[in-house]
Enzyme design. Structure first.
Site, PDB file in Angstrom:
ATOM      1  N   ASP A   1      48.790  49.157  37.863  1.00  0.00           N
ATOM      2  CA  ASP A   1      49.345  47.820  37.637  1.00  0.00           C
ATOM      3  C   ASP A   1      50.606  47.906  36.782  1.00  0.00           C
ATOM      4  OD1 ASP A   1      47.465  45.987  38.925  1.00  0.00           O
ATOM      5  OD2 ASP A   1      46.013  46.829  37.521  1.00  0.00           O
TER       6      ASP A   1
ATOM      7  N   MET B   1      53.824  43.880  39.455  1.00  0.00           N
ATOM      8  CA  MET B   1      53.878  42.485  38.984  1.00  0.00           C
ATOM      9  C   MET B   1      55.151  42.340  38.164  1.00  0.00           C
ATOM     10  SD  MET B   1      49.838  42.162  38.210  1.00  0.00           S
ATOM     11  CE  MET B   1      49.671  43.932  38.214  1.00  0.00           C
TER      12      MET B   1
ATOM     13  N   MET C   1      53.534  45.889  35.057  1.00  0.00           N
ATOM     14  CA  MET C   1      53.828  44.519  34.590  1.00  0.00           C
ATOM     15  C   MET C   1      55.045  44.542  33.680  1.00  0.00           C
ATOM     16  SD  MET C   1      50.042  43.122  33.674  1.00  0.00           S
ATOM     17  CE  MET C   1      48.603  43.530  34.665  1.00  0.00           C
TER      18      MET C   1
ATOM     19  N   SER D   1      41.323  50.448  39.112  1.00  0.00           N
ATOM     20  CA  SER D   1      42.566  50.052  38.449  1.00  0.00           C
ATOM     21  C   SER D   1      42.627  50.667  37.061  1.00  0.00           C
ATOM     22  CB  SER D   1      42.633  48.529  38.322  1.00  0.00           C
ATOM     23  OG  SER D   1      43.665  48.193  37.406  1.00  0.00           O
TER      24      SER D   1
ATOM     25  N   MET E   1      45.336  38.081  45.536  1.00  0.00           N
ATOM     26  CA  MET E   1      44.889  38.102  44.136  1.00  0.00           C
ATOM     27  C   MET E   1      43.707  37.154  43.987  1.00  0.00           C
ATOM     28  SD  MET E   1      46.735  40.289  42.525  1.00  0.00           S
ATOM     29  CE  MET E   1      45.966  39.973  40.933  1.00  0.00           C
TER      30      MET E   1
ATOM     31  N   ASP F   1      42.008  41.856  44.585  1.00  0.00           N
ATOM     32  CA  ASP F   1      42.247  42.410  43.245  1.00  0.00           C
ATOM     33  C   ASP F   1      42.025  41.313  42.213  1.00  0.00           C
ATOM     34  OD1 ASP F   1      43.142  43.821  41.035  1.00  0.00           O
ATOM     35  OD2 ASP F   1      45.258  43.801  41.627  1.00  0.00           O
TER      36      ASP F   1
ATOM     37  N   HIS G   1      44.714  52.554  41.589  1.00  0.00           N
ATOM     38  CA  HIS G   1      45.523  51.325  41.534  1.00  0.00           C
ATOM     39  C   HIS G   1      46.262  51.285  40.194  1.00  0.00           C
ATOM     40  CE1 HIS G   1      46.255  47.066  42.674  1.00  0.00           C
ATOM     41  NE2 HIS G   1      46.110  46.809  41.379  1.00  0.00           N
TER      42      HIS G   1
ATOM     43  N   HIS H   1      50.817  48.411  42.177  1.00  0.00           N
ATOM     44  CA  HIS H   1      50.863  46.948  42.278  1.00  0.00           C
ATOM     45  C   HIS H   1      51.925  46.458  41.307  1.00  0.00           C
ATOM     46  CE1 HIS H   1      48.521  42.941  41.430  1.00  0.00           C
ATOM     47  NE2 HIS H   1      49.673  42.730  42.031  1.00  0.00           N
TER      48      HIS H   1
END
Ligand code: 5RP
Ligand code: FE2
Length: 228
Positions: free
Chosen positions: A33, A66, A35, A8, A135, A173, A31, A64
């Site tokens: 993330d 979020m 957000m 990540s 998660m 994760d 990965h 991913h």
């Protein structure tokens, strides 16, 4: 299926993302993330940076999301070059339609569950997905402690995958490290995201190899994998 290790970049140096991506070439996926400071109380990066990263590395991107309003945004991450897009069940108004749209655009469709969201209401949706992400921390930050209480949910999800004979990948994760990855593999995970355990190491590529060796050994011993 062979185990997969996805570093990540949340734990990487954001001022050198291209080099940080290259430092883990040999990993299965990178990965990423995303957000939005609404779905989670943190803000990271968006579509333009994913576009640049996709050009900067040969490692496929596992995005991913979020973020709220996943139905609107997830297709834009496919267009940006992500090979796999994970939306949260809690943020998608129409998860089946969204998964079909992601697949139709040529990417892998994946859905994530926060720790308090059970898998059971989604059993009938599983054939629509290429991956399910459980998660193992509350989403929003890297470097948190692994939530052992998620292990039964991983086991139950693996049982559902077996029961329906699905090809679905099962990703974990959050807090995945040398001291927790074996428990995840034994419970039934086969795709492992690791942020601080990879980018906090002096040699990130070696950390990926070591995690892979541990996960492979634990999977070989696991009852769920022996049944196949
Ligand atoms: O989605 C995430 C946090 O919401 C990250 O992918 C995850 O936390 C990785 O970091 P670490 O391995 O350090 O826990
Ligand atoms: Fe993540």
């Amino acid at each position: 299926m062979a185990v997969q290790i996805n570093p990540s970049i949340l734990s990487a140096d954001f001022s050198r993302l291209a080099q940080e991506a290259k430092a883990v070439e040999g990993a299965d996926w990178l990965h990423v993330d995303v957000m939005d400071n609404h779905f989670v109380p943190n803000l990271t990066l968006g579509v333009p940076i994913v576009e640049s990263l996709a050009r900067a590395t040969d490692t496929p991107l596992d995005c991913h999301l979020m973020i709220q309003d996943a139905d609107r945004w997830a297709p834009q991450y496919v267009e940006a070059g992500a090979g796999s897009v994970t939306f949260h069940a809690e943020a998608a108004a129409a998860p089946v339609r969204l998964a079909r749209e992601i697949r139709a655009m040529g990417a892998r469709a994946s859905m994530a569950l926060k720790p308090a969201t059970p898998i059971e209401p989604f059993e009938d949706l599983l054939p629509e997905l290429d991956m399910l992400l459980i998660m193992t921390v509350e989403p929003g930050f890297g470097g948190q402690a692994f939530l052992d209480i998620m292990l039964p949910k991983i086991r139950r999800t693996r049982e559902l995958i077996s029961k329906h004979g699905l090809e679905l990948w099962l990703q974990v994760d959050g807090g995945v490290s040398a001291s927790t990855i074996e428990r995840c593999a034994e419970a039934g995970a086969d795709v492992f995201v690791a942020g601080s355990a990879v980018y906090g190491a002096s040699d990130p590529a070696q950390a990926v190899r070591a995690l892979r060796t541990q996960a492979q050994a634990a999977t070989a011993q696991a009852a769920w994998a022996c049944d196949h």
